[in-house]
Design an enzyme around this catalytic site. Structure first.
Site, PDB file in Angstrom:
ATOM      1  N   GLY A   1     -50.080  95.767  22.671  1.00  0.00           N
ATOM      2  CA  GLY A   1     -51.024  95.681  23.793  1.00  0.00           C
ATOM      3  C   GLY A   1     -50.806  96.760  24.838  1.00  0.00           C
ATOM      4  O   GLY A   1     -51.195  96.600  25.998  1.00  0.00           O
ATOM      5  N   ALA A   2     -50.211  97.879  24.427  1.00  0.00           N
ATOM      6  CA  ALA A   2     -49.847  98.932  25.391  1.00  0.00           C
ATOM      7  C   ALA A   2     -51.061  99.592  26.043  1.00  0.00           C
ATOM      8  O   ALA A   2     -50.926 100.249  27.074  1.00  0.00           O
ATOM      9  CB  ALA A   2     -48.989  99.996  24.703  1.00  0.00           C
TER      10      ALA A   2
ATOM     11  N   GLY B   1     -53.534  97.906  27.267  1.00  0.00           N
ATOM     12  CA  GLY B   1     -54.125  96.954  28.212  1.00  0.00           C
ATOM     13  C   GLY B   1     -53.583  97.121  29.620  1.00  0.00           C
ATOM     14  O   GLY B   1     -52.716  97.958  29.878  1.00  0.00           O
TER      15      GLY B   1
ATOM     16  N   THR C   1     -51.786  94.878  31.547  1.00  0.00           N
ATOM     17  CA  THR C   1     -50.379  94.466  31.631  1.00  0.00           C
ATOM     18  C   THR C   1     -49.511  95.363  30.747  1.00  0.00           C
ATOM     19  O   THR C   1     -48.436  95.807  31.157  1.00  0.00           O
ATOM     20  CB  THR C   1     -50.244  92.995  31.172  1.00  0.00           C
ATOM     21  N   GLY C   2     -50.003  95.636  29.532  1.00  0.00           N
ATOM     22  CA  GLY C   2     -49.225  96.409  28.572  1.00  0.00           C
ATOM     23  C   GLY C   2     -48.917  97.814  29.079  1.00  0.00           C
ATOM     24  O   GLY C   2     -47.804  98.318  28.874  1.00  0.00           O
TER      25      GLY C   2
ATOM     26  N   LYS D   1     -56.301 105.996  20.332  1.00  0.00           N
ATOM     27  CA  LYS D   1     -56.782 105.907  21.719  1.00  0.00           C
ATOM     28  C   LYS D   1     -55.997 106.892  22.596  1.00  0.00           C
ATOM     29  O   LYS D   1     -54.774 107.029  22.440  1.00  0.00           O
ATOM     30  CB  LYS D   1     -56.592 104.489  22.266  1.00  0.00           C
TER      31      LYS D   1
ATOM     32  N   LYS E   1     -50.979  79.327  25.727  1.00  0.00           N
ATOM     33  CA  LYS E   1     -49.679  80.015  25.815  1.00  0.00           C
ATOM     34  C   LYS E   1     -48.549  79.047  25.481  1.00  0.00           C
ATOM     35  O   LYS E   1     -47.568  79.415  24.826  1.00  0.00           O
ATOM     36  CB  LYS E   1     -49.493  80.613  27.216  1.00  0.00           C
TER      37      LYS E   1
HETATM   38  N1  LIG Z   1     -51.070  87.512  36.668  1.00  0.00           N
HETATM   39  C1  LIG Z   1     -52.343  87.817  36.771  1.00  0.00           C
HETATM   40  O1  LIG Z   1     -52.917  87.880  37.866  1.00  0.00           O
HETATM   41  C2  LIG Z   1     -53.077  88.166  35.518  1.00  0.00           C
HETATM   42  C3  LIG Z   1     -54.326  88.791  35.575  1.00  0.00           C
HETATM   43  C4  LIG Z   1     -54.956  89.116  34.375  1.00  0.00           C
HETATM   44  C5  LIG Z   1     -54.333  88.849  33.143  1.00  0.00           C
HETATM   45  N2  LIG Z   1     -53.124  88.229  33.143  1.00  0.00           N
HETATM   46  C6  LIG Z   1     -52.429  87.909  31.885  1.00  0.00           C
HETATM   47  O2  LIG Z   1     -51.942  89.127  31.344  1.00  0.00           O
HETATM   48  C7  LIG Z   1     -51.879  89.018  29.929  1.00  0.00           C
HETATM   49  C8  LIG Z   1     -52.423  90.292  29.300  1.00  0.00           C
HETATM   50  O3  LIG Z   1     -53.767  90.419  29.643  1.00  0.00           O
HETATM   51  P1  LIG Z   1     -54.439  91.795  30.073  1.00  0.00           P
HETATM   52  O4  LIG Z   1     -55.665  91.377  30.822  1.00  0.00           O
HETATM   53  O5  LIG Z   1     -53.433  92.675  30.702  1.00  0.00           O
HETATM   54  O6  LIG Z   1     -54.846  92.384  28.669  1.00  0.00           O
HETATM   55  P2  LIG Z   1     -55.945  93.535  28.388  1.00  0.00           P
HETATM   56  O7  LIG Z   1     -55.961  94.523  29.492  1.00  0.00           O
HETATM   57  O8  LIG Z   1     -57.241  92.858  28.058  1.00  0.00           O
HETATM   58  O9  LIG Z   1     -55.315  94.246  27.116  1.00  0.00           O
HETATM   59  C9  LIG Z   1     -55.353  93.670  25.877  1.00  0.00           C
HETATM   60  C10 LIG Z   1     -54.472  94.416  24.904  1.00  0.00           C
HETATM   61  O10 LIG Z   1     -54.376  93.565  23.763  1.00  0.00           O
HETATM   62  C11 LIG Z   1     -54.614  94.350  22.610  1.00  0.00           C
HETATM   63  N3  LIG Z   1     -55.197  93.487  21.576  1.00  0.00           N
HETATM   64  C12 LIG Z   1     -56.226  92.634  21.697  1.00  0.00           C
HETATM   65  N4  LIG Z   1     -56.434  91.986  20.537  1.00  0.00           N
HETATM   66  C13 LIG Z   1     -55.492  92.454  19.664  1.00  0.00           C
HETATM   67  C14 LIG Z   1     -55.174  92.177  18.317  1.00  0.00           C
HETATM   68  N5  LIG Z   1     -55.868  91.284  17.605  1.00  0.00           N
HETATM   69  N6  LIG Z   1     -54.140  92.845  17.752  1.00  0.00           N
HETATM   70  C15 LIG Z   1     -53.430  93.731  18.465  1.00  0.00           C
HETATM   71  N7  LIG Z   1     -53.690  94.039  19.753  1.00  0.00           N
HETATM   72  C16 LIG Z   1     -54.710  93.400  20.338  1.00  0.00           C
HETATM   73  C17 LIG Z   1     -55.569  95.447  23.061  1.00  0.00           C
HETATM   74  O11 LIG Z   1     -55.410  96.519  22.178  1.00  0.00           O
HETATM   75  P3  LIG Z   1     -56.588  97.522  21.743  1.00  0.00           P
HETATM   76  O12 LIG Z   1     -56.200  98.852  22.324  1.00  0.00           O
HETATM   77  O13 LIG Z   1     -56.516  97.497  20.269  1.00  0.00           O
HETATM   78  O14 LIG Z   1     -57.890  96.994  22.269  1.00  0.00           O
HETATM   79  C18 LIG Z   1     -55.032  95.751  24.462  1.00  0.00           C
HETATM   80  O15 LIG Z   1     -53.973  96.675  24.384  1.00  0.00           O
HETATM   81  C19 LIG Z   1     -52.609  87.735  29.555  1.00  0.00           C
HETATM   82  O16 LIG Z   1     -51.664  86.761  29.253  1.00  0.00           O
HETATM   83  C20 LIG Z   1     -53.328  87.318  30.818  1.00  0.00           C
HETATM   84  O17 LIG Z   1     -53.416  85.927  30.929  1.00  0.00           O
HETATM   85  C21 LIG Z   1     -52.486  87.894  34.287  1.00  0.00           C
END
Ligand SMILES: NC(=O)c1ccc[n+]([C@@H]2O[C@H](COP(=O)([O-])OP(=O)(O)OC[C@H]3O[C@@H](n4cnc5c(N)ncnc54)[C@H](OP(=O)(O)O)[C@@H]3O)[C@@H](O)[C@H]2O)c1
Length: 325
Positions: free
Chosen positions: A11-12, A14, A16-17, A45, A127
């Site tokens: 997820g790098a 994304g 968080t990643g 990418k 989760k």
């Molecule tokens: N604390 C807070 O305020 C807050 C706010 C938002 C989110 N979060 C949490 O943060 C966490 C991460 O969310 P995010 O919003 O940072 O994620 P994000 O930006 O949507 O990024 C998703 C990542 O997951 C990868 N991915 C998705 N489906 C996949 C699959 N089937 N196989 C491999 N990779 C896959 C994507 O890769 P690709 O490059 O292939 O698309 C991308 O790198 C979640 O648990 C969320 O609940 C917390």
């Protein structure tokens, strides 16, 4: 002599990643030999190619594909971290199984969220399903939660100076706006994660890492003082929010649909904005270790610094081009 650990991050690309990747790359004690695990369609990418130039190895994985191939990609890893998006959380089950088969030293499932009471947030239930599976297969793990992102807190201002980072969905003050909640700059999640995942004390534990605790009224007051402007306060009562949650819940939204994310946001507002779950006292009650007690002096940047960056027009907009509802 500096130690070195093998770490793989899913997820790098994304939000968080990419923060976690930055934290791992910048870590000097330990140094990390970093592998980014990415879907085959994503390996080219630009964000991943930029990490490759900084020494990160890119490996294509298919979580729905061969279990043997997945385990082979994880062989030799001390730590595997998942930052998969909230719409695909259960895809971590085969990832956890592959970690077990490969003998990975520690799996960090995708949490990076607020501290939440059981049964309040459907997303948290998913989760917890993943965590239950991790425990079921005796896989060593660490859960990391980080509070609410600074990036999701600021209101629009009459001048429009904060519009470029503002959420596409309307921002409300929950109840009277006096509920304290823990906050972290998205950019600092990697700083905390890089420290936590190499620490023996955090093995098979949950850790709560956050930078500040504020109420919404304090947040509005901070941006108003720094900008010299007055933000409109749209209050949302507990009853109205409960009705909104019930309406979306009644639709039984499937994972990764717009209503699934809408329900998550509404339930998040309830847990940190009204119930006050997202605080260190409650985290301790739930059994979390607190990062500020484990690592005195390790501190992300203050909320006011983020506000200043926003007002200078230099802040990162999260989820560019994504509208959740
Ligand atoms: N604390 C807070 O305020 C807050 C706010 C938002 C989110 N979060 C949490 O943060 C966490 C991460 O969310 P995010 O919003 O940072 O994620 P994000 O930006 O949507 O990024 C998703 C990542 O997951 C990868 N991915 C998705 N489906 C996949 C699959 N089937 N196989 C491999 N990779 C896959 C994507 O890769 P690709 O490059 O292939 O698309 C991308 O790198 C979640 O648990 C969320 O609940 C917390």
């Amino acid at each position: 002599m500096a130690t070195s650990l093998n770490v793989a991050l899913l997820g790098a690309t994304g939000e968080t990643g990419s923060s976690i990747m930055k934290g791992l790359i910048n870590s000097t004690e330990p140094r990390y030999n970093i592998t980014a695990l990415a879907r085959p369609a994503s390996v080219d990418k630009p964000a991943l190619l930029a990490f490759k130039e900084q020494g990160v190895k890119i490996v294509a994985v298919d979580l729905d594909g061969s279990a043997i191939d997945l385990a082979a990609a994880l062989k030799g890893m001390d730590v595997v971290i998942s930052a998969i998006d909230a719409g695909h959380l259960l895809s971590q089950i085969p990832l956890a199984n592959a970690c077990k088969d490969a003998g990975v030293g520690r799996f960090v499932p995708c949490c990076f969220s607020t501290v939440t009471a059981p049964g309040v947030l459907n997303l948290q239930d998913l989760k917890d399903d993943v965590l239950d599976h991790i425990k079921h297969i005796h896989l060593p793990y660490t859960v990391i939660d980080v509070g609410w992102w600074y990036q999701s807190t600021l209101p629009r201002l009459p001048s429009g100076r904060t519009d470029y980072i503002a959420s596409p969905s309307e921002l409300f003050i929950l109840g009277d706006g006096n509920t304290p909640f823990a906050l972290t700059d998205l950019g600092d999640i990697g700083l905390y994660t890089a420290r936590i995942v190499c620490d023996k004390r955090t093995l098979n534990k949950s850790v709560f890492a956050f930078t500040e605790i504020k109420t919404q009224n304090e947040i509005y007051a901070t941006i108003e003082e720094l900008s010299g402007e007055t933000a409109t306060r749209n209050h949302l009562s507990a009853d109205k929010l409960a009705g909104m949650i019930a309406d979306v819940k009644a639709q039984k939204p499937a994972q990764n649909t717009p209503d699934f994310f809408k329900l998550a946001v509404l339930q998040y507002w309830r847990t940190w904005g009204l119930r006050g779950d997202n605080q260190p006292e409650y985290a301790t009650y739930l059994g979390y270790l607190l990062a500020d007690e484990l690592y005195p002096g390790l501190k992300g940047r203050p909320f006011t610094e983020y506000c200043k960056e926003v007002l200078e027009g230099k802040a990162h907009k999260v989820y560019e081009n994504v509208t959740f509802f």
